[in-house]
Design a protein around this motif. Structure first.
Motif, PDB file in Angstrom:
ATOM      1  N   ALA A  30      56.239   7.075  11.894  1.00 38.11           N
ATOM      2  CA  ALA A  30      55.836   7.069  13.307  1.00 38.11           C
ATOM      3  C   ALA A  30      54.991   5.851  13.629  1.00 38.11           C
ATOM      4  N   GLY A  31      54.074   5.519  12.715  1.00 37.45           N
ATOM      5  CA  GLY A  31      53.205   4.370  12.961  1.00 37.45           C
ATOM      6  C   GLY A  31      53.974   3.062  12.970  1.00 37.45           C
ATOM      7  N   ILE A  32      54.894   2.895  12.022  1.00 40.49           N
ATOM      8  CA  ILE A  32      55.688   1.663  11.965  1.00 40.49           C
ATOM      9  C   ILE A  32      56.580   1.544  13.200  1.00 40.49           C
ATOM     10  N   ALA A  33      57.190   2.676  13.592  1.00 39.36           N
ATOM     11  CA  ALA A  33      58.034   2.654  14.784  1.00 39.36           C
ATOM     12  C   ALA A  33      57.219   2.277  16.020  1.00 39.36           C
ATOM     13  N   GLY A  34      56.014   2.834  16.115  1.00 37.72           N
ATOM     14  CA  GLY A  34      55.155   2.498  17.246  1.00 37.72           C
ATOM     15  C   GLY A  34      54.734   1.048  17.223  1.00 37.72           C
ATOM     16  N   LEU A  35      54.437   0.516  16.038  1.00 35.30           N
ATOM     17  CA  LEU A  35      54.042  -0.884  15.910  1.00 35.30           C
ATOM     18  C   LEU A  35      55.179  -1.812  16.354  1.00 35.30           C
ATOM     19  N   VAL A  36      56.382  -1.561  15.825  1.00 34.38           N
ATOM     20  CA  VAL A  36      57.515  -2.446  16.151  1.00 34.38           C
ATOM     21  C   VAL A  36      57.859  -2.344  17.631  1.00 34.38           C
ATOM     22  N   ALA A  37      57.929  -1.114  18.142  1.00 35.91           N
ATOM     23  CA  ALA A  37      58.286  -0.934  19.554  1.00 35.91           C
ATOM     24  C   ALA A  37      57.229  -1.560  20.465  1.00 35.91           C
ATOM     25  N   GLY A  38      55.976  -1.359  20.121  1.00 39.78           N
ATOM     26  CA  GLY A  38      54.911  -1.912  20.950  1.00 39.78           C
ATOM     27  C   GLY A  38      54.881  -3.427  20.925  1.00 39.78           C
TER      28      GLY A  38
ATOM     29  N   PHE B  51      49.320  -8.067  18.997  1.00 36.41           N
ATOM     30  CA  PHE B  51      49.538  -6.614  18.969  1.00 36.41           C
ATOM     31  C   PHE B  51      49.763  -6.125  17.542  1.00 36.41           C
ATOM     32  N   THR B  52      50.582  -6.848  16.791  1.00 33.07           N
ATOM     33  CA  THR B  52      50.892  -6.443  15.418  1.00 33.07           C
ATOM     34  C   THR B  52      49.645  -6.416  14.547  1.00 33.07           C
ATOM     35  N   LEU B  53      48.825  -7.448  14.655  1.00 32.50           N
ATOM     36  CA  LEU B  53      47.601  -7.491  13.853  1.00 32.50           C
ATOM     37  C   LEU B  53      46.674  -6.335  14.198  1.00 32.50           C
ATOM     38  N   GLY B  54      46.570  -6.039  15.492  1.00 32.47           N
ATOM     39  CA  GLY B  54      45.732  -4.907  15.885  1.00 32.47           C
ATOM     40  C   GLY B  54      46.297  -3.587  15.402  1.00 32.47           C
ATOM     41  N   ALA B  55      47.619  -3.429  15.475  1.00 31.65           N
ATOM     42  CA  ALA B  55      48.248  -2.167  15.101  1.00 31.65           C
ATOM     43  C   ALA B  55      48.190  -1.909  13.600  1.00 31.65           C
ATOM     44  N   LEU B  56      48.143  -2.963  12.809  1.00 34.83           N
ATOM     45  CA  LEU B  56      48.129  -2.789  11.361  1.00 34.83           C
ATOM     46  C   LEU B  56      46.884  -2.046  10.876  1.00 34.83           C
ATOM     47  N   LEU B  57      45.771  -2.219  11.572  1.00 41.62           N
ATOM     48  CA  LEU B  57      44.526  -1.595  11.108  1.00 41.62           C
ATOM     49  C   LEU B  57      44.640  -0.073  11.029  1.00 41.62           C
ATOM     50  N   PRO B  58      44.900   0.644  12.140  1.00 43.05           N
ATOM     51  CA  PRO B  58      44.978   2.106  12.016  1.00 43.05           C
ATOM     52  C   PRO B  58      46.147   2.569  11.148  1.00 43.05           C
TER      53      PRO B  58
END
Length: 243
Positions: free
Chosen positions: A63-71, A168-175
């Motif tokens: 779910a997190g990876i899908a959200g990261l890529v989509a976002g 966005f990707t760098l920010g999303a990687l943290l959580p």
């Protein structure tokens, strides 16, 4: 030398930015911080929400990876479309101004003089300045003074798209990394804590870039992130108990 004719040196303020391109760079930096902030909040909301429904690490990671890529793709596409539209509008304005300069240069010169006078320049000085600017680059002078544009500094939509996607990707990687790499019994607390710290940092940086009070932006940023995670976690718990 007569004091009234002695040239006055401009007062120096070391803290003031005098680089003509610094405003553009600050805007890019601010956009990058906000993009990273979006990545943190949206991905944290996804992984925390899924955690409310299941403790399965694989499901949370997917779910997190899908959200990261989509976002990230959404941010890039949205920024590309937005900046492309803005660039097309700016090019159309410049083309219109260039056409008016060719067809009626006298009227455009008078318009330039009037705009300089509106800025507080005396008529004689405004006319002389308009002559100098027109001789140097009439289109650039009208673009800057009349339209607020730099013909050689239009925003590149590809640069904007890549910058937004990377931020966005760098920010999303943290959580995402904290939630999937920490032990299950502490992953929720660790994720919320790391997200709060990251949002505090991005809130402080964005406030400093905008020269606004940092504490207010910091608190607002952290509370917004906490609200997003709280809502998605509750939704995950409700959905998880009914499936």
């Amino acid at each position: 030398m007569n004091p009234t004719t002695e040239p006055i040196e401009p007062e120096s303020h070391p803290g003031e930015p005098h680089d003509p391109g610094i405003a553009g760079r600050l805007n890019w930096l601010r956009a990058g911080v906000l993009g990273a902030n979006d990545g943190i909040v949206s991905t944290a909301g996804i992984v925390v929400g899924v955690t409310g429904a299941t403790t399965d690490t694989t499901s949370i990671a997917i779910a997190g990876i899908a959200g990261l890529v989509a976002g990230a793709m959404s941010m890039a596409a949205g920024e590309y479309v937005s900046v492309s539209t803005q660039r097309d509008s700016e090019r159309a304005l410049l083309a219109k101004e260039a056409r008016e300069l060719r067809e009626d240069p006298d009227a455009e010169f008078a318009e330039l003089v009037a705009m300089l006078e509106q800025r507080g320049i005396s008529p004689d000085v405004a006319r002389e300045a308009a002559r100098d600017l027109t001789r140097h680059d009439a289109l650039a002078a009208h673009a800057e003074i009349e339209l607020g544009l730099d013909p050689d500094g239009l925003t590149n939509p590809w640069h904007a798209a890549w910058a937004s996607m990377v931020a966005f990707t760098l920010g999303a990687l943290l959580p995402l990394l904290v939630m999937t790499l920490t032990p299950p019994d502490v992953r929720l607390v660790a994720t919320v804590t790391s997200v709060m710290l990251a949002l505090a940092a991005t809130g402080w940086v964005s406030a400093r870039l905008g020269q606004s009070p940092p504490l207010r932006a910091l608190v607002r940023n952290v509370l917004g992130g906490l609200a997003a995670m709280g809502v998605t976690y509750l939704i995950g718990m409700i959905v998880g108990t009914r499936i």
